[in-house]
Write an enzyme that holds these catalytic residues in place. Structure first.
Site, mmCIF file in Angstrom:
data_model
loop_
_atom_site.group_PDB
_atom_site.id
_atom_site.type_symbol
_atom_site.label_atom_id
_atom_site.label_comp_id
_atom_site.label_asym_id
_atom_site.label_seq_id
_atom_site.Cartn_x
_atom_site.Cartn_y
_atom_site.Cartn_z
ATOM 1 N N LYS B 76 0.824 -1.189 -0.187
ATOM 2 C CA LYS B 76 -0.091 -0.047 0.028
ATOM 3 C C LYS B 76 0.643 1.286 0.062
ATOM 4 O O LYS B 76 2.014 1.225 0.641
ATOM 5 C CB LYS B 76 -0.781 0.105 1.347
ATOM 6 C CG LYS B 76 -1.807 1.116 1.393
ATOM 7 C CD LYS B 76 -2.606 1.112 2.588
ATOM 8 C CE LYS B 76 -3.767 1.830 2.842
ATOM 9 N NZ LYS B 76 -4.516 1.924 4.028
ATOM 10 N N SER B 151 -9.532 1.914 2.941
ATOM 11 C CA SER B 151 -8.772 2.529 2.258
ATOM 12 C C SER B 151 -7.728 1.788 1.414
ATOM 13 O O SER B 151 -7.069 2.276 0.501
ATOM 14 C CB SER B 151 -7.818 3.931 3.119
ATOM 15 O OG SER B 151 -7.354 2.957 3.934
ATOM 16 N N SER B 175 -9.917 -0.436 7.208
ATOM 17 C CA SER B 175 -9.369 -0.207 5.846
ATOM 18 C C SER B 175 -8.665 -1.614 5.341
ATOM 19 O O SER B 175 -8.341 -1.581 4.338
ATOM 20 C CB SER B 175 -8.436 0.848 5.993
ATOM 21 O OG SER B 175 -8.958 2.278 5.875
#
Lengths: 479, 484, 95
Positions: B76, B151, B175
């Site tokens: 990420k 997210s 997330s």
């Protein structure tokens, strides 16, 4: 109207750690800009603070030294505001739960009295960087080497009533932090700085007046001058029918005035909240005991011991314990000086202090060692020399001519105590001054001084003054 | 090759069936082929990946390989990676190249994993749909019109479409778990403090936690074992040995007490979702688990509480992005205030600005007690609810998300409706507990996730429970047809 | 809780965020609805409840006082928008 001044000080002492409070970057002063600002100090994304153990030890030392409670649990909080020298947009500080609680310290005043000043709290926080306003195409340069240097902010009670008391307090804290070796006290380098909260109120009034906070005071002299200026300003405002505004004011030492810093005041909402990157700081009894063991004798303890052990006045003891080095010098000199602690005290805070001061030397740089000074006092005490001759010997020691005994020997300054020798000189002088003898015997007692003077002159000051006196009286009585 | 588990990949590498370089090439090709449509990568690092793959092959040849050596992964774009841009999905960090490595990426690199690139995400991890990224919305591989969740949407999508064997994610309010659920993959958010946050761009420091996003619980156990552990650079990281998660996977579930919070199965729960979760729970009952109805009375307060705590922390955490030392700086600032306001105003997107403002407001003079302090007290109550529940049960189960993936644009105009999509995941972060999402079925051809919540540091049990479920079901092996 | 344009401007200033005039109304509406959500907190009494700042009740760990960081100014300033003579430059700060 008669006004009473109320002063409280917030002292920022940079702790003498090797590395920063939350990072492993060096705290050394004077490096090239931004070469000692690591990722944590620069507030780069994703990096995190880890607390320096030594900062906690040092804050604890201070807490113990002022008889305060060192909090078993204290909390780091973020103080949020935007400024270029504050890289994260917040300063890590302590707000609701500081590490050091309430304590107090004694200050000595010029009139010889002492006063206790309360300390509200002391907390750990990180220093900010520096903004350099020299011209970079009309821009400001930011150096973050100082960012993250550990600070102990020491907040006093509003207990001081004059600029002189404020200075005495600041000096006392300055001495204390150096005693306990938590701060180098270097005010030129900003290691020790203070803000002053100043207000005035009509004498006798219980409640405090509105205060102004004076920022950026970096010398003892400026504390006194800044506060003095501010008091006069506030009196003018109030007597002119105005009101004192609560605000931050910057002291300008060049102009000797304080001026409002409205820019910094604006939207002064720091939004303190516990720093989620740091856990509560816990200090247990065992840790504190370890810290306590390493504490030296504290200035006030030392002062009271000096009063008791050496029979000194509070003022003298206060002066001699102002620094560890001075106190150590005094104790060494006193032990070398035989049983004459008061006489040694007079010499240390008299002749020696004056010469050091004149030559801008520190006690550790004194050309006259404690043992030498003690040796001198010993010779005064055993009447080898008089107090007056001692000054000559002292000057010679200062100039590196050897210790007291060597100088007395080589210069032939030994006091004449041989009764026969003194009698011979007296006889000669009496014989040479018949008119004065007449007058003296007729009742003009003042002439006694004339005869003593003549004898001393004839012996180059070496005759024992006590013996001269008594022998003179005896001889004249026989007339 | 791209459908193999980590264990199978490791076996293939060790046996010389394929090299890490070949494997890496294979995934890089898939990223080239499918990445642009899905928009799940912000940065790909092909050259670096091939270098790392070569080094891994050398390690394997030298017999020095571990179970992850030579296996590709994606991070990420919230994890700082030395020399490679770390954007955090924001214009603010579009040009930011960290000169240091996050603990997570460092540990996985040390294990010999090969970084394919950095995945797309909601800006500064703030969002539940991956629509707030400066680099554009990420598409759900099961339906390109739908959101992947957020997210960590880019990571979820990259794993779901098999563009990488595994990816890292972070979870502040769901997330990892919510996008895992919406994309049909497995994701675990470990106990707060289990994985170091060093080098992970902070959103809300007391809630953020990194974890793996994988095809299965078994893969997650392997990767979490390499990510977790003490790191002296993070004060909130716990000094506790990392158990062998793999060793616990095969434990049978007889007598396992599963708590079913009545608040999670109330009238508000969608019928179809209720059916999926009921079916999943039936699997556990068949495995010998015992079902216990429990109550988490403050469940409805979790979202309001979170939307004070997280914005408050983020408002302060994001103050460092000021255009002075790195990151976006506006053109021609007139003065210092202009520099700050325009750099931040232009560098941050709307959702980030909203959260900064909510947090600023909640901490400001006069509102602190009513908002921030109150939220911290509620956080205590919410956390106590879980403590009590774990006195009666071993794990807690329920839906990960109230619904399957919604359409892009459907909720982006209404922040509050978006926030409510994290209603089941948020309380876990407030309490700091570990939580996991595993694929449990489909509704309208979109994946649905089962959430499993464990007690503090009980990741071993979570992974065991998830793995046993995955031995009985094949939801986690489903791949969207287009990408199979 | 309803925020108006003035409130938004004040908060935006405190947070140093430029919000264009065209967007203020939308921000006010969205922030107000978030605050409405947040205000559900008042449904439960929290009198006497200890606030919880951290998920785990642990104490701060201490780091030995050792300098291990070396000068990395060049690497750090590589990301700097405006740097000169080792300093980060900002528009003139007036004290």
């Amino acid at each position: 109207m008669e006004w009473e001044v109320v002063i409280g000080l917030e002292i920022h002492a940079q702790l003498a750690t090797q590395s920063k409070i939350f990072s492993a970057a060096s705290t050394a002063y004077g490096a090239e800009p931004n070469t000692q600002a690591c990722a944590v100090d620069l507030g780069l994304p994703g990096v995190l603070p880890v607390l320096n153990e030594q900062a906690v030890v040092m804050a604890s030392r201070f807490g113990l030294a002022i008889g305060a409670q060192v909090a078993p649990r204290s909390v780091f909080a973020r103080k949020n505001y935007f400024y270029p020298d504050l890289p994260k947009g917040y300063q890590i500080s302590q707000f609701e739960l500081p590490i050091v609680g309430q304590g107090s310290i004694e200050i000595e005043l010029e009139d010889g009295s002492s006063k206790t000043i309360g300390i509200t709290r002391a907390h750990l926080e990180e220093d900010a960087g520096k903004s350099l306003h020299e011209d970079f195409h009309d821009m400001t340069g930011v150096d973050l080497n100082r960012a993250g240097t550990p600070l102990l902010e020491i907040v006093s009670e509003p207990d001081m009533r004059s600029p002189a008391e404020a200075v005495a307090y600041m000096k006392k804290i300055h001495s204390l932090v150096r005693y306990i070796e938590i701060c180098d006290g270097n005010m030129q380098e900003g290691s020790f700085r203070c803000d002053a909260n100043v207000s005035i109120r009509p004498k006798g009034q219980e409640e405090f007046g509105t205060r102004a906070e004076l920022k950026n005071i970096n010398s003892f002299r400026f504390v006194e001058k800044a506060i003095q200026y501010e008091i006069e300003r506030q009196i003018d405002v109030l007597e002119g029918g105005g009101e004192v505004v609560q605000e931050t004011r910057l002291y300008d030492s060049a102009k000797n005035e304080t001026r409002s810093m409205r820019s910094k005041e604006e939207a002064n909402d720091y939004r303190y909240f516990p720093d989620p990157d740091l856990l509560p700081l816990e200090v247990d009894a065992a840790f504190l005991e370890e810290v306590r063991k390493t504490l030296p004798e504290l200035p006030d303890e030392k002062k009271h011991r000096f009063m008791k052990e050496y029979g000194l006045s509070a003022y003298d003891a206060g002066v001699l314990t102002a620094s560890r080095e001075l106190a150590a010098y005094y104790e060494d000199a006193a032990s070398a000086g035989g049983d004459q602690p008061k006489l040694v005290a007079n010499w240390v805070s008299g002749e020696l202090a004056a010469l050091l001061n004149k030559n801008n030397l520190d006690i550790t740089e004194s050309p006259v060692s404690a043992a030498m000074l003690g040796g001198l006092v010993k010779r005064i005490a055993d009447e080898t020399i008089s107090g007056k001759i001692a000054k000559t010997v002292f000057e010679a020691m200062w100039n590196g001519e050897g210790d007291a005994d060597a100088i007395i020997e080589s210069k032939g300054l030994k006091q004449i105590t041989d009764t026969g020798a003194i009698e011979k000189v007296i006889d000669d002088i009496i014989a040479a001054n018949p008119a004065q003898v007449e007058q003296l015997l007729a009742g003009k007692d003042k002439l006694m001084g004339f005869f003593v003077g003549q004898v001393m002159k004839a012996t180059q000051g070496k005759a024992n003054p006590g013996q001269v006196n008594s022998l003179l009286r005896e001889k004249l009585k026989q007339k | 090759m791209h459908t193999k588990s980590l264990a199978q990949l490791a076996q293939g590498l060790q046996a010389g069936e394929f090299t890490s370089v070949e494997l890496t090439h294979r995934y890089l090709e898939r990223i080239d082929e499918f990445g642009p449509d899905l928009n799940c990568f912000i940065t790909t690092t092909a050259d670096l990946a091939l270098q790392q793959a070569q080094a891994a092959d050398a390690r394997i040849a030298a017999g020095e390989a571990g179970p992850l050596t030579g296996i590709p992964l994606a991070h990420k774009d919230i994890f700082c990676t030395r020399g490679v841009r770390t954007s955090c999905g924001s214009r603010m960090l579009d040009n930011f190249i960290a000169p240091y490595e996050s603990n997570v990426s460092e540990q996985l690199a040390r294990a010999g994993m090969v970084m394919l690139g950095k995945t797309n995400m909601d800006e500064f991890a703030m969002g539940s749909s991956n629509e707030t990224s400066y680099y554009g919305a990420v598409k759900n591989p099961w339906n390109l019109a739908a959101v992947p969740g957020g997210s960590s949407g880019g990571s979820a999508v990259a794993v779901a479409a098999r563009l990488t064997p595994i990816a890292t994610g972070t979870d502040t309010g769901g997330s990892i778990r919510q996008p895992a659920a919406l994309c049909g993959i497995t994701g675990i958010k470990p106990t707060y403090g289990r994985v170091s946050r060093y080098g992970m761009v902070a959103f809300a420091s007391s809630l953020d936690q990194a974890g793996p996003m994988t095809q299965s619980a078994e893969d997650a156990a392997l990767v979490l074992g390499a990510m977790a552990g003490f790191d002296q650079r993070d004060s909130t990281c716990v000094e506790q040995p990392v158990p062998d998660y793999m060793a616990g996977l095969e434990q049978d579930l007889k007598g396992l007490r599963i708590g079913l919070p009545k608040e999670y199965f109330s009238d508000g729960l969608d019928n179809e979702m209720a059916r999926v979760i009921d079916d999943a729970i039936a699997v556990f009952r068949d495995l010998g688990a015992e079902l216990v109805e429990i109550s988490l009375p403050n469940t409805t307060l979790a979202v309001p509480t979170y939307y004070v705590v997280a914005p408050a922390e983020c408002s302060s955490n994001l103050s460092r992005f000021d255009g002075v030392r790195y990151g976006y700086r506006c053109e021609d600032p007139q003065d210092l205030e202009d520099l700050y306001k325009r750099s931040r105003g232009e560098g941050f997107g709307d959702e980030v600005k909203r959260r900064i403002m909510i947090g600023t407001y909640a901490l400001s003079a006069g509102y602190y007690d009513a908002y921030y302090l109150k939220a911290q007290q509620l956080r205590h109550l919410i956390s106590d609810d879980f403590k009590q529940a774990f006195e009666q049960v071993d794990v807690i189960m329920g839906p990960t998300s109230p619904s399957v993936a919604f359409n892009i644009g459907e909720k982006s105009e209404d922040p509050v409706s978006m926030y409510l999509s994290d209603i089941y995941t948020i309380a876990v972060n407030l309490a700091g507990l570990p939580g996991m999402s595993v694929p449990a079925g489909f509704i309208n051809e979109l994946p649905a996730g089962l959430q499993i919540i464990g007690n503090y540091f009980d990741e071993t049990r979570l992974l065991n429970v998830a793995h046993q479920y995955q031995q009985q079901t094949d939801w986690h092996r489903r791949i969207p047809e287009q990408f199979s | 809780m309803s925020l108006d344009a003035d409130d938004v401007a004040k908060i935006a200033h405190l947070a140093r965020l430029e919000i264009s005039q065209d967007n203020v109304a939308e921000y006010a509406r969205n922030l107000s609805s978030i605050l409405d959500l947040v205000e559900q907190m008042s449904a439960v009494s929290t009198e006497g409840v200890e606030p919880m700042a951290h998920p785990l009740s642990l104490a701060q760990r201490l780091r030995p006082d050792v300098v291990t960081e070396t000068d990395q100014r060049d690497a750090f300033q590589h990301n700097g928008p405006q740097v000169e003579a080792g300093l980060y430059l900002v528009p003139k700060v007036i004290e």
